[in-house]
Design a protein around this motif. Structure first.
Motif, PDB file in Angstrom:
ATOM      1  N   ALA A   1       0.813  -1.216   0.000  1.00 25.43           N
ATOM      2  CA  ALA A   1       0.000   0.000   0.000  1.00 25.43           C
ATOM      3  C   ALA A   1       0.849   1.269   0.000  1.00 25.43           C
ATOM      4  N   HIS A   2       2.170   1.132   0.007  1.00 25.43           N
ATOM      5  CA  HIS A   2       3.043   2.312  -0.011  1.00 25.43           C
ATOM      6  C   HIS A   2       4.009   2.179  -1.189  1.00 25.43           C
ATOM      7  N   ALA A   3       4.176   3.261  -1.949  1.00 27.23           N
ATOM      8  CA  ALA A   3       5.009   3.181  -3.155  1.00 27.23           C
ATOM      9  C   ALA A   3       6.448   2.799  -2.821  1.00 27.23           C
ATOM     10  N   ALA A   4       6.922   3.189  -1.628  1.00 26.19           N
ATOM     11  CA  ALA A   4       8.298   2.861  -1.244  1.00 26.19           C
ATOM     12  C   ALA A   4       8.397   1.430  -0.694  1.00 26.19           C
ATOM     13  N   VAL A   5       7.290   0.753  -0.546  1.00 28.59           N
ATOM     14  CA  VAL A   5       7.173  -0.619   0.009  1.00 28.59           C
ATOM     15  C   VAL A   5       7.563  -0.652   1.494  1.00 28.59           C
ATOM     16  N   THR A   6       8.798  -0.248   1.827  1.00 29.03           N
ATOM     17  CA  THR A   6       9.227  -0.237   3.236  1.00 29.03           C
ATOM     18  C   THR A   6       9.761   1.164   3.570  1.00 29.03           C
ATOM     19  N   PRO A   7       8.867   2.148   3.722  1.00 32.16           N
ATOM     20  CA  PRO A   7       9.334   3.528   3.922  1.00 32.16           C
ATOM     21  C   PRO A   7      10.006   3.744   5.278  1.00 32.16           C
ATOM     22  N   LEU A   8      10.887   4.741   5.322  1.00 31.01           N
ATOM     23  CA  LEU A   8      11.538   5.154   6.575  1.00 31.01           C
ATOM     24  C   LEU A   8      10.833   6.389   7.112  1.00 31.01           C
TER      25      LEU A   8
END
Ligand SMILES: Cc1ncc(COP(=O)(O)O)c(C=O)c1O
Ligand SMILES: N[C@@H](CCOP(=O)(O)O)C(=O)O
Length: 463
Positions: free
Chosen positions: A84-91
């Motif tokens: 659900a987030h474009a960065a997949v694993t955002p910081l």
């Protein structure tokens, strides 16, 4: 790339072989025969890649010629396209030093999705090639179960039996497993702990009455492919924080030692990492082992971080093998003695080898609640109880002043609304992508916590 067993006597296999085998036939765990290496220039060149591309780049050496680079890229694009987030694993930055690596943007809201979305596709790929089927038997303390079920529900060649400890997972976790209605999904609640369930899973791999009829597969982190996919987010986070020139530390809420072992793998591949903090709850066998060499089991205490209520940490064997001289025969002997006595001392080589990169810390329920409150009040971030244990370690670790510390946020807080509300006064809402979880009907059976009851059920119901 060839893989060898930590106990030295199983046949060495290629990547497709270890993915389908799960556990090695001598009871050990598969590890690469040697660690692939990236130079600092190669790592720097990965900066800015989209996550799915980075994943293919980091994993290709482990996959070898079992998948072409193009096919691997197709699979990572498909697996991470569901996040659900474009960065997949955002910081997310918490303060001048502390960061959260959000690993819960997958379909079931925990870090397990990062590996299991890919593993489901790998099963499909390799089974289609060999024309076979796989009967997966898994154990879960809450999160692996739902992520694995989501990844394989409806697949033609795969059937899954998932064991969870009755009454010891959160309602959200249980419902995420038991409301999935697919003919190849079987949920079993057992009387006992996660450790009991995990021991049954390992025993079934060695039970010829079962393995003569069914090819048994694994979705737990005993399966090498799980760990391989988790290595990627260490690269992703370090690169965003100035790596490879700048070395971050990672704080990892730990139970089965899979997630933090993936950090060790990243370091062996050449990624500069300052330290790996192994954060445990009061079920602290790993803290005792790393700080005092004492790997002895006790009774499991249920906590508000139920997914970490684990005593026997499967992947610790991989670390002991790797830092203790990679001697399969010695490892087999050490594990045989451990299985008998339920306790062992680490050798000096194992202790020193582990101390080069790992520091451990234990958080009790008050430490955990305080960390949740700190995140909420000082940083306006709501974190789940497991992440809070990582944050406690991150905030108390002795590290050089300018080291960025990344805590792995392993689950969405809405999976544990009661514990979060108790600590912070905020009740996190479930993201809409999980749908009408509490309106759906559940289906699972309850079994006594004996191996025979579980084995007979699986044999009777496996297709
Ligand atoms: C939310 C959460 N955090 C942390 C852990 C511990 O991870 P590992 O078992 O890889 O050490 C788990 C379970 O594995 C989990 O579900
Ligand atoms: N915490 C896990 C326990 C299983 O660990 P795994 O990483 O070996 O699958 C869970 O939530 O099920």
């Amino acid at each position: 790339m060839k893989y060898v067993s930590t106990r030295g006597s199983a046949p060495s296999l290629d990547f497709a072989g270890v993915t389908l085998a799960g556990l090695a036939s001598d009871g050990g765990l598969y590890v690469p025969a040697q660690w692939p290496q990236f130079t600092l220039e190669e790592i720097a060149a990965m900066r800015g890649l989209p996550y799915a591309e980075l994943a293919a780049r980091v994993m290709q050496p482990f996959v070898g010629d079992c998948l072409t680079p193009e096919r691997l890229r197709e699979l990572t694009a498909k697996a991470y396209g569901r996040f659900a987030h474009a960065a997949v694993t955002p910081l997310t930055q918490l303060d001048e030093r502390q960061w959260l690596l959000e690993l819960f943007h997958g379909p079931t809201l925990a870090f397990k999705d990062v590996a299991l979305q890919l593993l489901g596709l790998l099963f499909e790929e390799f089974l289609a090639r060999d024309g076979g089927t796989l009967t997966i038997v898994g154990a879960t303390s809450g999160d692996t179960g739902s992520a694995a079920i989501d990844a394989v529900a409806g697949l033609d060649r795969v059937e899954i039996f998932m064991l969870h400890p009755k009454g010891r997972v959160s309602d959200v976790q249980r419902r995420q497993m038991t409301t999935v209605r697919a003919p190849n999904v079987h949920n079993i609640a057992i009387d006992g702990s996660f450790d009991d369930a995990q021991a049954m899973v390992k025993r079934i791999f060695a039970d010829k009455d079962v393995t003569d009829k069914h090819r048994i597969g694994a979705v737990n982190s005993i399966n090498w492919a799980r760990l391989m996919a988790q290595v990627v987010y260490y690269f992703a986070a370090a690169l965003q924080l100035g790596g490879p020139e700048r070395k971050p530390a990672f704080s990892v809420p730990t139970g089965n030692f899979g997630d933090v072992f993936a950090g060790h793998v990243a370091a062996q591949m050449g990624l500069p990492i300052e330290r790996l903090l192994v954060a445990t709850n009061v079920n602290d066998i790993l803290h005792r082992a790393l700080s005092a060499g004492d790997y002895s089991t006790g009774t499991v205490t249920p906590t508000a971080a139920p997914s970490m209520d684990i005593q026997v940490s499967s992947n610790f064997e991989r670390l002991l093998f790797d830092v203790g001289g990679r001697d399969g025969a010695a490892m087999a002997e050490q594990m045989r003695a451990f299985e008998k006595a339920r306790a062992m001392r680490l050798t000096n080589a194992q202790r020193e080898g582990a101390a080069a990169l790992f520091t451990s810390m234990r958080a009790d329920e008050d430490d955990m609640a305080r960390a949740m409150r700190w995140a909420s009040e000082e940083c306006t971030e709501i974190v789940d109880p497991h992440t809070a244990i990582g944050l406690h370690a991150a905030r108390h670790a002795e590290l050089a002043g300018d080291t960025p510390v990344v805590t792995l946020a392993t689950a969405h807080p809405a999976k544990f609304p009661d514990a979060v509300e108790r600590a912070t006064g905020n009740r996190p809402a479930l993201p809409t992508r999980v749908g009408d979880l509490f309106a759906r009907e559940e289906a699972y059976i309850e079994l006594p916590g004996t191996y025979e009851a579980v084995r007979d059920h699986i044999v009777e119901h496996a297709a």
